[in-house]
Write a protein that holds these residues in place. Structure first.
Motif, short mmCIF file in Angstrom:
data_model
loop_
_atom_site.label_atom_id
_atom_site.label_comp_id
_atom_site.label_asym_id
_atom_site.label_seq_id
_atom_site.Cartn_x
_atom_site.Cartn_y
_atom_site.Cartn_z
N ARG A 184 60.13 118.00 -24.17
CA ARG A 184 59.74 118.31 -22.80
C ARG A 184 59.54 117.03 -21.98
O ARG A 184 59.93 116.95 -20.81
CB ARG A 184 58.44 119.11 -22.81
N THR A 185 58.94 116.03 -22.61
CA THR A 185 58.67 114.77 -21.90
C THR A 185 59.96 114.01 -21.63
O THR A 185 60.15 113.44 -20.54
CB THR A 185 57.70 113.91 -22.72
N ASP A 186 60.86 114.00 -22.59
CA ASP A 186 62.13 113.30 -22.39
C ASP A 186 62.92 113.91 -21.24
O ASP A 186 63.53 113.20 -20.44
CB ASP A 186 62.97 113.34 -23.67
N VAL A 187 62.92 115.24 -21.14
CA VAL A 187 63.63 115.89 -20.03
C VAL A 187 62.98 115.51 -18.70
O VAL A 187 63.67 115.20 -17.73
CB VAL A 187 63.64 117.42 -20.22
N ALA A 188 61.65 115.53 -18.66
CA ALA A 188 60.96 115.20 -17.41
C ALA A 188 61.21 113.75 -16.98
O ALA A 188 61.20 113.43 -15.79
CB ALA A 188 59.46 115.46 -17.55
N MET A 189 61.45 112.86 -17.94
CA MET A 189 61.72 111.46 -17.61
C MET A 189 63.06 111.26 -16.92
O MET A 189 63.30 110.20 -16.34
CB MET A 189 61.65 110.59 -18.86
N THR A 190 63.94 112.25 -16.96
CA THR A 190 65.21 112.12 -16.24
C THR A 190 65.04 112.33 -14.74
O THR A 190 65.98 112.10 -13.97
CB THR A 190 66.27 113.09 -16.78
N GLY A 191 63.87 112.80 -14.33
CA GLY A 191 63.53 112.88 -12.92
C GLY A 191 62.32 112.02 -12.63
O GLY A 191 62.12 110.98 -13.27
N THR A 219 67.13 121.74 -29.85
CA THR A 219 66.18 121.07 -28.94
C THR A 219 65.63 119.77 -29.53
O THR A 219 64.43 119.58 -29.71
CB THR A 219 65.02 122.02 -28.54
N VAL A 220 66.55 118.88 -29.83
CA VAL A 220 66.22 117.53 -30.26
C VAL A 220 66.65 116.58 -29.15
O VAL A 220 67.69 116.77 -28.51
CB VAL A 220 66.92 117.18 -31.58
N SER A 221 65.87 115.55 -28.91
CA SER A 221 66.20 114.61 -27.84
C SER A 221 66.05 113.18 -28.30
O SER A 221 65.27 112.88 -29.20
CB SER A 221 65.29 114.86 -26.62
N HIS A 222 66.83 112.31 -27.66
CA HIS A 222 66.75 110.87 -27.92
C HIS A 222 66.77 110.13 -26.59
O HIS A 222 67.57 110.46 -25.70
CB HIS A 222 67.92 110.39 -28.78
N VAL A 223 65.91 109.13 -26.46
CA VAL A 223 65.92 108.23 -25.31
C VAL A 223 66.18 106.83 -25.85
O VAL A 223 65.43 106.34 -26.70
CB VAL A 223 64.59 108.28 -24.54
N ILE A 224 67.23 106.20 -25.36
CA ILE A 224 67.65 104.90 -25.89
C ILE A 224 67.65 103.87 -24.76
O ILE A 224 68.33 104.04 -23.75
CB ILE A 224 69.05 104.99 -26.52
N GLU A 225 66.88 102.83 -24.96
CA GLU A 225 66.85 101.72 -24.01
C GLU A 225 67.95 100.74 -24.38
O GLU A 225 68.10 100.35 -25.54
CB GLU A 225 65.49 101.05 -24.06
N ILE A 226 68.72 100.34 -23.38
CA ILE A 226 69.89 99.49 -23.60
C ILE A 226 69.71 98.23 -22.74
O ILE A 226 69.58 98.32 -21.52
CB ILE A 226 71.19 100.22 -23.21
N GLY A 227 69.70 97.07 -23.38
CA GLY A 227 69.49 95.84 -22.63
C GLY A 227 70.40 94.72 -23.09
O GLY A 227 70.75 94.65 -24.28
N ILE A 228 70.79 93.88 -22.17
CA ILE A 228 71.64 92.73 -22.50
C ILE A 228 70.87 91.80 -23.44
O ILE A 228 69.70 91.47 -23.21
CB ILE A 228 72.08 91.99 -21.23
N SER A 229 71.53 91.38 -24.51
CA SER A 229 70.87 90.54 -25.51
C SER A 229 71.56 89.21 -25.72
O SER A 229 71.10 88.42 -26.53
CB SER A 229 70.82 91.29 -26.86
#
Length: 719
Positions: free
Chosen positions: A570-577, A708-718
């Motif tokens: 639920r939190t991951d979905v809300a973070m898209t807005g 209903t599985v979710s993943h949030v992946i942070e992507i940054g230049i390294s």
């Protein structure tokens, strides 16, 4: 007087003659990648000749064929839907518009306005076509101004904001329709001979069933990353109409504007009728590019505080509904502090004394604190929130009234209702008549009184739950056909006053869920409420639809108790807005509370990417049992990927996910975030480095066959 009118008419006719008899005039409205071109014909009238990818050479427009008249009139030789229909004061229903002149001026860097003057050669009627081109973001707005100098009022029956012509082999229309808690469902259908109309006749809660935006794909069905598409929407918080008409030559005419239903308008001499803006973009690179055009335009040029941050919040509605008192609210404020959000929002139920707001059946319109609920008024709540280090926001619905209220009893003449029939109620309420100046003063005073008495209020949630019913204005008397228009103008009058006095006040636009979502209202609001349905799977679809036109920072998305999915999902979905919460935090387990707190921290840390980054829709929920999208920040230095498994079948195939918007020659490190305490990421990409080229061409495995599985992946230049 009669002699003066004929002299004026003769001068108009003389002014039109040089353009008709002399060299053809070309009007080129252009952005960096889009051209909209008009040219005068041998008859002196103005014709559209092109809309598409920008033509780069000055000689090219001369070769273009005529597609159709720029602003079709009623009563002449054309057989199809007109852009304007007028009845003159002498009873003549015809209108013929000829080109007079045009000019283009810079409004600000990279923004130009082109104004084209058209005039009738028999009557003193002038039409101005106004186009504003936002070069960097490839967005164009179009509106029309109609005026006259006849002796008496003329009657307008049609008054489109825009008429555009297309000449392609095939057309595919995507509409966004639904109902309460089921908004913005996308449906794509081919357009063939005849008319297709998208419209609303609901008045205040205008787009409860049909959203005021669409996308049109040319030659083939719409694709996310390729093909020619046209996106359009109307800036009007009321009845709208889009008419798509394919003629016998397979040419498409698109008319956009206010719905003229029950809205014949008597235009007085010297008065100018200005239509709302039709806002559009064209993309030769599919839907994704068109959406990013709209998002950039909205943030830079249209939204209230479009480039600013947004407040995370905890709302009390699902925790208390109407059943609360001061102490219960102060306890919820403590939960907001523990959660780490910026603000506590008090929802419906805080007002009314003779008729306390204990349900939606009474009290609406009586905007004084209920004494037995809030004996110390809103002031104590504001003070306590400030002392706790958070801000305080409050819900209002100032355009509406319950029949069981003191306001209704004192001012029934302020209410839109039929004088001789039984009243019909939607959600037990009626609509105040904003065409009436006294009503406008009262509605403004709702905000002004609260802000004057409690200047610490930091936010308003402005609701509007009812369409206009019982359609009659006691104020307008014999001008009832003006009601739908004057009511919306009255709303803008109030909102202008609020903005002028409280320019930095954030507000949420709400309308029984997503009943209002237009870019004229969003001049005054920092965000809107897409739907009362906060089930996260449903919200993936709802927010997917809205994302085609609106950037993430406009989409209020709350974590609630709707749905049986994990708090993480639920939190991951809300973070898209724009992240918010409407849930009893103390009823969550300690691990679930940690998930929420970590999500708030991550949202704030990544806010610039999530709210101002470019959106790439990667996998549509409409195409299977998975969904994925990502936001890419400035210069693609940082990105955030969201991947969702919805309800996949057992042992279904899960392809790797190719990303988008990255720099191919840079190295990126991937880290999964928003993980529950003690849970390690099982994704193979977690903690690894990849080139942007690899991520976009090969991709990474992120989907599973688990529901209903979710993943949030942070992507940054390294590198």
């Amino acid at each position: 007087m009669k002699r003066n009118v004929w002299i004026w008419t003769a001068l108009l006719f003389a002014a039109a003659l040089p353009a008709a008899a002399g060299e053809r005039q070309t009007v080129h409205i252009a952005t960096e990648h889009v051209s909209l071109i008009y040219r005068t014909g041998d008859d002196g009238r103005l014709y559209q000749t092109y809309l598409g990818e920008k033509l780069r050479h000055a000689s090219d427009p001369a070769h273009l064929p005529e597609l159709g008249e720029a602003y079709l009139t009623h009563g002449m030789e054309d057989y199809f839907e007109p852009a304007v229909r007028m009845l003159h004061s002498d009873g003549n229903p015809s209108l013929l518009l000829k080109y007079v002149s045009h000019e283009t001026n810079a409004l600000q860097p990279d923004v130009t306005e082109t104004v084209v003057r058209l005039q009738d050669d028999r009557y003193p009627v002038e039409v101005k076509l106004r186009f504003v081109a936002y070069a960097k973001v490839d967005v164009i707005t179009a509106c029309t101004e109609i005026s006259h100098r006849e002796k008496k009022p003329v009657t307008l029956y049609r008054y489109a904001s825009s008429l555009l012509h297309f000449d392609r082999a095939r057309y595919f229309l995507t509409e966004f329709t639904g109902d309460w808690a089921h908004e913005a469902n996308m449906t794509e259908t081919p357009l063939t001979f005849g008319r297709k109309v998208l419209d609303s006749k609901l008045g205040s809660r205008a787009n409860m069933f049909c959203s005021p935006f669409f996308l049109l794909s040319l030659d083939r069905e719409a694709d996310e990353n390729s093909g020619q598409v046209f996106f359009g929407t109307i800036g009007w918080t009321g009845n709208f109409r889009f008419t798509f008409e394919v003629d016998q030559k397979n040419r498409l005419r698109l008319l956009s504007g206010i719905n003229p239903y029950a809205s014949e308008y008597a235009l007085s001499p010297g008065e100018t009728f200005r239509t709302p803006e039709f806002i559009f973009t064209y993309s030769a690179e599919g839907k994704g590019r068109a959406s990013r055009n709209f998002h950039r335009w909205a943030r830079s040029y249209r939204l209230k505080d479009g480039e600013g941050s947004r407040l995370t919040l905890l709302n009390n509605w699902e925790a208390t509904y109407f059943d609360f008192n001061e102490e219960k609210l102060l306890t919820l404020m403590d939960e907001a502090v523990k959660l780490g959000v910026d603000m506590f929002l008090l929802d419906d139920g805080w007002f009314g004394n003779r008729y306390p707001r204990s349900s939606d059946r009474q009290g609406l319109g009586d905007w004084e604190e209920t004494a037995d609920k809030l004996p110390n008024g809103v002031g104590r709540l504001v003070g306590e929130a400030t002392a706790k280090g958070i801000r305080f926001g409050i819900w209002i619905e100032p355009e509406m009234v319950n029949p069981k209220s003191e306001l209704y009893e004192k001012h029934r003449d302020w209410v839109i209702h039929l004088p001789n029939r039984e009243e019909y109620y939607f959600r037990n309420q009626l609509v105040l008549d904003l065409s009436n100046p006294a009503v406008r003063d009262y509605v403004f005073s709702v905000v002004d009184r609260l802000m004057t008495q409690y200047p610490g209020i930091a936010y308003f949630k402005w609701d509007c739950n009812s369409p206009v019913t019982n359609i009659y204005s006691p104020w307008l008397k014999d001008r009832q056909s003006h009601l739908y228009i004057e009511h919306v103008r009255g709303l803008y009058n109030v909102l202008e006053r609020v903005r002028a006095k409280y320019p930095d006040l954030p507000m949420m636009l709400c309308s029984g869920g997503g009943g209002r979502s237009d870019y004229e209202a969003l001049k005054y609001f920092t965000e809107f409420w897409p739907s009362d349905n906060t089930d996260p799977v449903e919200r993936i679809f709802i927010q997917w639809g809205y994302s085609h036109f609106f950037p993430s920072k406009t989409l209020s998305a709350h974590v609630t108790s709707w749905g049986r999915q994990s708090v993480k999902f639920r939190t991951d979905v809300a973070m898209t807005g724009k992240l918010g919460f409407d849930i009893r935090i103390d009823e969550l387990t300690p691990d679930e509370q940690t998930v929420c707190r970590d999500a708030v921290k991550n949202f704030k840390r990544l806010e610039d990417v999530l709210l101002n980054g470019d959106l790439y829709r990667l996998v549509s929920p409409y195409e299977g049992e998975h969904a994925a999208l990502m936001y890419v920040g400035e210069e693609a230095k940082k990105a955030v990927l969201f991947a969702f498994d919805l309800h996949p079948r057992y042992a279904g195939q899960t392809a790797t996910l190719r990303l988008a918007g990255l720099q191919p020659d840079r190295q990126y490190e991937l880290q999964e975030i928003n993980l529950p305490p003690g849970v390690e990421s099982r994704l193979r990409c977690h903690g690894r480095r990849y080139s942007g080229d690899y991520l976009m061409k090969v991709g990474i495995p992120v989907f599973s066959n688990n529901p209903t599985v979710s993943h949030v992946i942070e992507i940054g230049i390294s590198d």
